[in-house]
Design an enzyme around this catalytic site. Structure first.
Site, PDB file in Angstrom:
ATOM      1  N   LYS A 180      38.570 122.118   4.518  1.00 49.37           N
ATOM      2  CA  LYS A 180      38.180 122.334   5.690  1.00 49.37           C
ATOM      3  C   LYS A 180      38.330 124.074   6.173  1.00 49.37           C
ATOM      4  O   LYS A 180      39.703 124.331   6.273  1.00 49.37           O
ATOM      5  CB  LYS A 180      38.967 121.690   7.088  1.00 49.37           C
ATOM      6  N   PRO A 181      37.597 124.854   5.771  1.00 48.52           N
ATOM      7  CA  PRO A 181      37.801 126.403   6.117  1.00 48.52           C
ATOM      8  C   PRO A 181      37.986 126.436   7.503  1.00 48.52           C
ATOM      9  O   PRO A 181      37.683 125.770   8.459  1.00 48.52           O
ATOM     10  CB  PRO A 181      36.675 126.848   5.627  1.00 48.52           C
ATOM     11  N   ALA A 182      38.651 127.738   7.655  1.00 40.82           N
ATOM     12  CA  ALA A 182      39.021 128.138   9.217  1.00 40.82           C
ATOM     13  C   ALA A 182      37.705 128.338  10.025  1.00 40.82           C
ATOM     14  O   ALA A 182      36.747 128.933   9.243  1.00 40.82           O
ATOM     15  CB  ALA A 182      39.752 129.505   9.090  1.00 40.82           C
ATOM     16  N   SER A 234      49.620 128.912  11.065  1.00 42.77           N
ATOM     17  CA  SER A 234      50.715 129.204  11.946  1.00 42.77           C
ATOM     18  C   SER A 234      51.783 127.965  11.970  1.00 42.77           C
ATOM     19  O   SER A 234      51.486 126.943  11.664  1.00 42.77           O
ATOM     20  CB  SER A 234      50.361 129.467  13.096  1.00 42.77           C
ATOM     21  N   GLU A 255      52.743 126.311   4.036  1.00 41.72           N
ATOM     22  CA  GLU A 255      52.554 127.509   3.924  1.00 41.72           C
ATOM     23  C   GLU A 255      52.204 128.400   5.223  1.00 41.72           C
ATOM     24  O   GLU A 255      51.299 128.300   5.962  1.00 41.72           O
ATOM     25  CB  GLU A 255      51.640 128.086   3.007  1.00 41.72           C
ATOM     26  N   CYS A 289      50.025 136.771   4.998  1.00 38.82           N
ATOM     27  CA  CYS A 289      51.122 135.918   5.186  1.00 38.82           C
ATOM     28  C   CYS A 289      52.407 136.532   4.772  1.00 38.82           C
ATOM     29  O   CYS A 289      53.449 136.451   5.281  1.00 38.82           O
ATOM     30  CB  CYS A 289      51.218 134.350   4.500  1.00 38.82           C
ATOM     31  N   GLN A 335      42.514 137.439  18.005  1.00 36.89           N
ATOM     32  CA  GLN A 335      43.873 138.336  17.207  1.00 36.89           C
ATOM     33  C   GLN A 335      44.005 139.766  17.626  1.00 36.89           C
ATOM     34  O   GLN A 335      45.045 140.284  17.803  1.00 36.89           O
ATOM     35  CB  GLN A 335      43.176 138.345  15.697  1.00 36.89           C
ATOM     36  N   GLU A 388      55.488 136.913  13.784  1.00 38.83           N
ATOM     37  CA  GLU A 388      54.579 137.527  12.919  1.00 38.83           C
ATOM     38  C   GLU A 388      53.377 137.889  13.639  1.00 38.83           C
ATOM     39  O   GLU A 388      52.735 137.142  14.531  1.00 38.83           O
ATOM     40  CB  GLU A 388      53.920 136.357  12.078  1.00 38.83           C
TER      41      GLU A 388
HETATM   42  P1  ADP Z   1      45.551 130.859  13.844  1.00 39.41           P
HETATM   43  O1  ADP Z   1      45.954 130.633  14.883  1.00 39.41           O
HETATM   44  O2  ADP Z   1      45.930 131.908  13.174  1.00 39.41           O
HETATM   45  O3  ADP Z   1      44.046 130.489  13.668  1.00 39.41           O
HETATM   46  P2  ADP Z   1      46.126 128.197  12.852  1.00 39.41           P
HETATM   47  O4  ADP Z   1      47.263 127.785  12.135  1.00 39.41           O
HETATM   48  O5  ADP Z   1      45.732 127.535  14.067  1.00 39.41           O
HETATM   49  O6  ADP Z   1      45.945 129.640  12.838  1.00 39.41           O
HETATM   50  O7  ADP Z   1      44.895 127.724  11.850  1.00 39.41           O
HETATM   51  C1  ADP Z   1      44.940 127.485  10.514  1.00 39.41           C
HETATM   52  C2  ADP Z   1      43.795 126.392   9.836  1.00 39.41           C
HETATM   53  O8  ADP Z   1      44.553 125.386  10.777  1.00 39.41           O
HETATM   54  C3  ADP Z   1      42.379 126.740  10.377  1.00 39.41           C
HETATM   55  O9  ADP Z   1      41.688 126.105   9.531  1.00 39.41           O
HETATM   56  C4  ADP Z   1      42.520 125.901  11.826  1.00 39.41           C
HETATM   57  O10 ADP Z   1      41.217 125.285  11.984  1.00 39.41           O
HETATM   58  C5  ADP Z   1      43.256 124.512  11.506  1.00 39.41           C
HETATM   59  N1  ADP Z   1      43.777 123.771  12.410  1.00 39.41           N
HETATM   60  C6  ADP Z   1      44.115 124.483  13.813  1.00 39.41           C
HETATM   61  N2  ADP Z   1      44.815 123.224  14.572  1.00 39.41           N
HETATM   62  C7  ADP Z   1      44.397 122.239  13.661  1.00 39.41           C
HETATM   63  C8  ADP Z   1      44.909 120.782  13.986  1.00 39.41           C
HETATM   64  N3  ADP Z   1      45.372 120.381  15.142  1.00 39.41           N
HETATM   65  N4  ADP Z   1      44.884 119.923  12.914  1.00 39.41           N
HETATM   66  C9  ADP Z   1      44.296 120.377  11.847  1.00 39.41           C
HETATM   67  N5  ADP Z   1      44.060 121.713  11.339  1.00 39.41           N
HETATM   68  C10 ADP Z   1      44.191 122.413  12.529  1.00 39.41           C
END
Ligand code: ADP
Length: 484
Positions: A180-182, A234, A255, A289, A335, A388
């Site tokens: 699952k990419p961002a 995060s 991480e 990171c 951001q 951070e």
């Molecule tokens: P940021 O706040 O910098 O976007 P996140 O830690 O929220 O960082 O996001 C990192 C990854 O975790 C992304 O792929 C995001 O979609 C995913 N993510 C965010 N919330 C959840 C969750 N509740 N369960 C699983 N993955 C998540």
């Protein structure tokens, strides 16, 4: 300026069991961070599609993938590396557009991604167990078995590299994967199946689902069919993901970022330390990171060092990633505002702004840029020391001597990396022993690579990726003992 043409032809649907699915309904926009324009809308995979992806990866685990020999797995991984390298220019352009990073950095990322597949190809057929001496009446040995179906939750700062960092060792160990990419940067992960297919990886072994964390990441990490979750992101989201994994006893690699120090002692090679500090904090506009986001410098050299840093930063160019500026945009408006907010709060709390500090609007670009910024920290509890920021913001802490530098370097809840510049080997090694960090860089920030284990201590997480250590998350050890 619009660059949508570069992403034409990328299949945007989820990739499940070897086929590209058409999805109607929710979609998430992917932006060009330099222009603020929408590049494309990527369909969101909800719970149903996530379930199908996990199911496909579980069937492949016992079926098609289990019958591929380790030697053939190794050849396949090498072919993935070759396919990525062959399409490197296009992948780098897409990564640059989707994430905003300068093209030269994206080119480096794509090569590193290929290198992960190549590196782990080399171990796929060498994952062997031990025989355990129990005396004449027993035979005892261990077998390495794939951990199962794995979930990979990817951040937006290094989209393809982070995917490859987890996927390549998972495949080498015989595990299967759902990626699952961002939601901000899904495009190169969506391109990956093309190379996997070219390499002959069977259907179902790797699946890609896209969408925001709550809609796609949560059902994936909560799924009882997932045996291991590799997460980069995060601290707060990491905690949520750990709880999801705990609900079905899945192991995790976490991480979670850092607030890593670059310590510069008075005897350091001045030019190397300047170059290292600039690279540590301004690579990918600070969205790294392991960024060296705190400069801890001995007082006797601080003035000279800071003047040189400021002089260098004031010459930085800004622009679209495709034009290879020193500083590209940050990934999103959200951001950008977060960075601005932390800088503002830190200054109100007593930090001194030495340069930068503002949102920037380069010529003809409406995207999300922030000036490279240096803050002289007042109190160690200030946000710019403890939080951070994930932007081009360097916090400076002045140390009276080596012991003080060590104390300042250690003074956060994070422990990802730590750098030190000094010609004194004893001090460098004492620092390495005393500091809480997953890795220490001596006289070159970001030293190491695909081969060197990487991960955190304290709030930076646990588990190791990269190197041979990175394989361990993806297999279990079964011990067989026979009385003979
Ligand atoms: P940021 O706040 O910098 O976007 P996140 O830690 O929220 O960082 O996001 C990192 C990854 O975790 C992304 O792929 C995001 O979609 C995913 N993510 C965010 N919330 C959840 C969750 N509740 N369960 C699983 N993955 C998540």
């Amino acid at each position: 300026m619009t660059f949508q043409g570069h992403i034409e032809g990328i299949a945007l649907g989820p990739y499940i069991n070897g086929t590209r699915r058409k999805v109607s309904g929710d979609a998430h926009p992917s932006y060009d961070p330099a222009t603020g324009e929408v590049l494309c809308d990527v369909p969101v995979s909800g719970t149903d599609l996530v379930d199908e992806a996990v199911e496909a990866s579980r069937i492949a685990l016992k079926g098609a993938w289990a019958s591929v020999t380790p030697a053939e797995r190794s050849r396949m991984l090498n072919r993935v590396a070759q396919a990525i390298r062959k399409d490197a220019q296009r992948l780098a352009t897409v990564e640059c557009l989707d994430s905003g990073k300068p093209l030269r950095e994206a080119v480096g990322d794509i090569e590193t991604s290929a290198r992960y597949f190549e590196y782990y190809a080399g171990i796929a057929d060498k994952l062997q167990g031990d025989t355990i001496p129990l005396g004449p009446d027993f035979v005892s040995f261990t077998m390495h078995e794939p951990i199962g179906a794995t979930a990979h939750i990817i951040p937006w700062n290094f989209p393809l590299v982070t995917t490859a960092r987890g996927l390549a060792p998972a495949l080498a160990a015989g595990a299967t994967a759902v990626i699952k990419p961002a939601e901000q940067t899904p495009l190169t992960a969506l391109m990956l199946p093309v190379y996997l297919e070219q390499a002959g990886i069977p259907a179902g072994v790797v699946n890609v689902v896209c969408g925001p964390g709550k809609m796609t990441g949560a059902p994936l990490t909560q799924h009882p069919g997932i045996a291991h979750v590799t997460f980069t992101g995060s601290v707060d989201t990491g905690k949520t993901v750990m709880m999801s994994a705990a609900s079905h006893i899945a192991s995790t690699t976490m991480e979670l970022g850092g607030k890593s120090p670059v310590v510069v002692l008075a005897d350091a090679d001045f030019d190397a330390a300047i170059e290292g500090t600039l690279k540590a904090i301004f690579t990918n506009a600070g969205q790294v990171c392991s960024a060296g986001s705190r400069l801890v410098i001995e007082r006797s050299v601080a003035d000279k060092f800071l003047s040189e840093l400021i002089k260098r930063i004031e010459q930085f160019t800004f622009g679209h990633g495709l034009d290879n500026p020193n500083i590209g945009p940050v990934v999103s408006k959200q951001q950008l505002l977060k960075i601005e907010g932390i800088v503002r709060d830190s200054v109100s709390a007593g930090a001194e702004l030495l340069t930068g500090g503002n949102i920037k609007r380069p010529d003809k670009l409406n995207g999300w840029f922030f000036e490279p910024t240096i803050l002289l920290a007042g109190d160690s509890s200030t946000k710019c020391v403890q939080e951070e920021i994930f932007g081009p913001v360097l916090t400076v802490q002045i140390a009276a001597d080596f012991e003080h530098a060590l104390e300042l370097a250690e003074g956060t809840d994070f422990g990802l990396v730590a750098g030190i510049y000094t010609k004194d080997v004893s001090k460098a090694l004492r620092f390495s022993r005393k500091i809480s960090a997953g890795q220490v860089f001596i006289n070159q920030f970001f030293a190491g690579g695909v081969e060197t284990p990487f991960g955190g201590t304290k709030n930076s997480g646990f588990g190791r990726e990269k190197g041979l250590e990175g394989l361990k998350a993806y297999y279990t050890v079964k011990t067989v003992t026979a009385r003979i």
